[in-house]
Scaffold this motif. Structure first.
Motif, PDB file in Angstrom:
ATOM      1  N   HIS A   1       6.096  -3.038   0.538  1.00 39.97           N
ATOM      2  CA  HIS A   1       6.575  -4.302   1.087  1.00 39.97           C
ATOM      3  C   HIS A   1       6.103  -5.509   0.276  1.00 39.97           C
ATOM      4  O   HIS A   1       6.810  -6.502   0.183  1.00 39.97           O
ATOM      5  CB  HIS A   1       6.088  -4.475   2.530  1.00 39.97           C
ATOM      6  CG  HIS A   1       6.646  -3.468   3.480  1.00 39.97           C
ATOM      7  ND1 HIS A   1       6.643  -2.119   3.233  1.00 39.97           N
ATOM      8  CD2 HIS A   1       7.221  -3.615   4.696  1.00 39.97           C
ATOM      9  CE1 HIS A   1       7.199  -1.478   4.249  1.00 39.97           C
ATOM     10  NE2 HIS A   1       7.555  -2.358   5.150  1.00 39.97           N
ATOM     11  N   GLY A   2       4.885  -5.428  -0.249  1.00 42.33           N
ATOM     12  CA  GLY A   2       4.336  -6.602  -0.928  1.00 42.33           C
ATOM     13  C   GLY A   2       3.403  -6.233  -2.056  1.00 42.33           C
ATOM     14  O   GLY A   2       2.259  -6.699  -2.108  1.00 42.33           O
TER      15      GLY A   2
ATOM     16  N   ASN B   1       0.009  -8.277  -2.532  1.00 42.97           N
ATOM     17  CA  ASN B   1      -1.119  -7.654  -1.836  1.00 42.97           C
ATOM     18  C   ASN B   1      -1.918  -6.650  -2.659  1.00 42.97           C
ATOM     19  O   ASN B   1      -3.133  -6.535  -2.493  1.00 42.97           O
ATOM     20  CB  ASN B   1      -0.624  -6.960  -0.564  1.00 42.97           C
ATOM     21  CG  ASN B   1      -0.048  -7.931   0.436  1.00 42.97           C
ATOM     22  OD1 ASN B   1      -0.548  -9.036   0.594  1.00 42.97           O
ATOM     23  ND2 ASN B   1       1.020  -7.530   1.111  1.00 42.97           N
ATOM     24  N   GLN B   2      -1.234  -5.890  -3.520  1.00 45.35           N
ATOM     25  CA  GLN B   2      -1.908  -4.799  -4.213  1.00 45.35           C
ATOM     26  C   GLN B   2      -2.217  -5.086  -5.685  1.00 45.35           C
ATOM     27  O   GLN B   2      -3.284  -4.745  -6.173  1.00 45.35           O
ATOM     28  CB  GLN B   2      -1.061  -3.528  -4.119  1.00 45.35           C
ATOM     29  CG  GLN B   2      -0.809  -3.046  -2.703  1.00 45.35           C
ATOM     30  CD  GLN B   2      -2.085  -2.767  -1.942  1.00 45.35           C
ATOM     31  OE1 GLN B   2      -2.300  -3.301  -0.869  1.00 45.35           O
ATOM     32  NE2 GLN B   2      -2.953  -1.952  -2.483  1.00 45.35           N
ATOM     33  N   GLU B   3      -1.271  -5.714  -6.374  1.00 45.06           N
ATOM     34  CA  GLU B   3      -1.467  -5.941  -7.809  1.00 45.06           C
ATOM     35  C   GLU B   3      -2.743  -6.722  -8.129  1.00 45.06           C
ATOM     36  O   GLU B   3      -3.412  -6.426  -9.133  1.00 45.06           O
ATOM     37  CB  GLU B   3      -0.255  -6.648  -8.409  1.00 45.06           C
ATOM     38  CG  GLU B   3      -0.322  -6.743  -9.922  1.00 45.06           C
ATOM     39  CD  GLU B   3       0.915  -7.366 -10.535  1.00 45.06           C
ATOM     40  OE1 GLU B   3       1.211  -7.053 -11.699  1.00 45.06           O
ATOM     41  OE2 GLU B   3       1.579  -8.173  -9.850  1.00 45.06           O
TER      42      GLU B   3
ATOM     43  N   GLY C   1      10.767  -1.669   4.194  1.00 44.26           N
ATOM     44  CA  GLY C   1      11.088  -3.061   3.913  1.00 44.26           C
ATOM     45  C   GLY C   1      12.579  -3.318   4.046  1.00 44.26           C
ATOM     46  O   GLY C   1      13.224  -2.899   4.996  1.00 44.26           O
ATOM     47  N   MET C   2      13.148  -3.997   3.060  1.00 42.59           N
ATOM     48  CA  MET C   2      14.574  -4.312   3.068  1.00 42.59           C
ATOM     49  C   MET C   2      15.373  -3.321   2.227  1.00 42.59           C
ATOM     50  O   MET C   2      16.570  -3.472   2.046  1.00 42.59           O
ATOM     51  CB  MET C   2      14.789  -5.733   2.528  1.00 42.59           C
ATOM     52  CG  MET C   2      14.012  -6.805   3.267  1.00 42.59           C
ATOM     53  SD  MET C   2      14.414  -6.904   5.028  1.00 42.59           S
ATOM     54  CE  MET C   2      16.082  -7.552   4.932  1.00 42.59           C
ATOM     55  N   SER C   3      14.720  -2.306   1.694  1.00 42.00           N
ATOM     56  CA  SER C   3      15.372  -1.381   0.771  1.00 42.00           C
ATOM     57  C   SER C   3      16.020  -0.201   1.485  1.00 42.00           C
ATOM     58  O   SER C   3      15.512   0.286   2.491  1.00 42.00           O
ATOM     59  CB  SER C   3      14.357  -0.854  -0.248  1.00 42.00           C
ATOM     60  OG  SER C   3      14.944   0.122  -1.082  1.00 42.00           O
ATOM     61  N   LYS C   4      17.146   0.266   0.922  1.00 43.78           N
ATOM     62  CA  LYS C   4      17.799   1.473   1.402  1.00 43.78           C
ATOM     63  C   LYS C   4      17.471   2.652   0.490  1.00 43.78           C
ATOM     64  O   LYS C   4      17.955   3.756   0.707  1.00 43.78           O
ATOM     65  CB  LYS C   4      19.319   1.273   1.439  1.00 43.78           C
ATOM     66  CG  LYS C   4      19.801   0.206   2.397  1.00 43.78           C
ATOM     67  CD  LYS C   4      21.317   0.121   2.371  1.00 43.78           C
ATOM     68  CE  LYS C   4      21.840  -0.987   3.271  1.00 43.78           C
ATOM     69  NZ  LYS C   4      23.321  -1.077   3.237  1.00 43.78           N
TER      70      LYS C   4
END
Length: 224
Positions: free
Chosen positions: A98-99, A103-105, A211-214
């Motif tokens: 999601h982020g 958040n992670q990088e 998230g917003m992904s399919k």
């Protein structure tokens, strides 16, 4: 033999943000803060994590520090200081898709190994030079197990209402599929014990999209 040390526990509570940190459950510190004081909570968490780890490490060498969270929970310097104690650090976070950039990088390079429950993000970490290992969830059969219940829900979905899920659920209903949804954002709202929904359902719908992904998918608790 492997000795497991309970180093820290952190959770969000509706009215306050609280955390506890200590080697033993009875020795945990618990300090409540209002949400607006998140920076104060985070600063104190860093100090208490290092103090607790140093205490445990001095009693018996820690072979691996298993951490769960993001830049919101850990400062880079905190993870680096753990490694300076000659303690390998593995970081795990389930919602990294999601982020990732936010958040992670920012933490990449501050720990030894990243654990991912989705194959796609592994490429992102490796491209940044961070070792990454596929680490999907599992279940405890003492918690998740078949149980006799009246199957009064034809189709259920447990999860928050957002992204492509809304469109997908709406299409199912328009096509006559009697689906009941549970979680933040749905009419039924969250449930205290999701197992009850699973036990009562004839079909439990597992939407693996994130998230917003399919296209990006991962394992969720409802899959079990």
């Amino acid at each position: 033999s492997i000795t497991r040390h309970k180093i820290g526990y952190c959770q969000d509570v509706p009215d306050i943000i609280s955390y506890s940190c200590g080697v033993d459950p009875d020795d945990r510190l618990k300090m409540p803060f209002i949400p607006e004081d998140f920076s104060g909570w985070r600063k104190k968490l860093q100090k208490d994590i290092l103090t607790a780890v140093e205490k445990a490490h001095s009693k018996k060498k820690i072979d691996l520090c298993f951490a769960y969270g993001t830049i919101r929970n850990f400062e880079r310097q905190t993870l680096l200081k753990l490694r300076q104690m000659s303690i390998p650090v593995a970081l795990w976070y389930l919602d990294e898709k999601h982020g990732f950039l936010k958040n992670q990088e920012p933490l990449i390079g501050a720990y030894d190994l990243h654990l991912s429950n989705s194959i796609e993000p592994m490429r992102w970490y490796i491209a940044k030079g961070q070792a990454c290992y596929y680490f999907p969830q599992a279940i405890d059969p003492k918690i998740y197990f078949p149980k006799e219940r009246t199957r009064d829900i034809d189709v259920s979905f447990v999860g928050a209402a957002y992204g492509w899920r809304l469109e997908f659920i709406d299409k199912l209903k328009k096509n006559g599929i009697p689906i009941e949804c549970f979680g933040p954002g749905w009419d039924n709202g969250p449930v205290e014990d999701i197992r009850e929904i699973f036990w009562r359902s004839k079909i439990n719908l597992g939407i693996g999209f994130t998230g917003m992904s399919k296209k990006l998918t991962c394992i969720k608790a409802r899959d079990f």
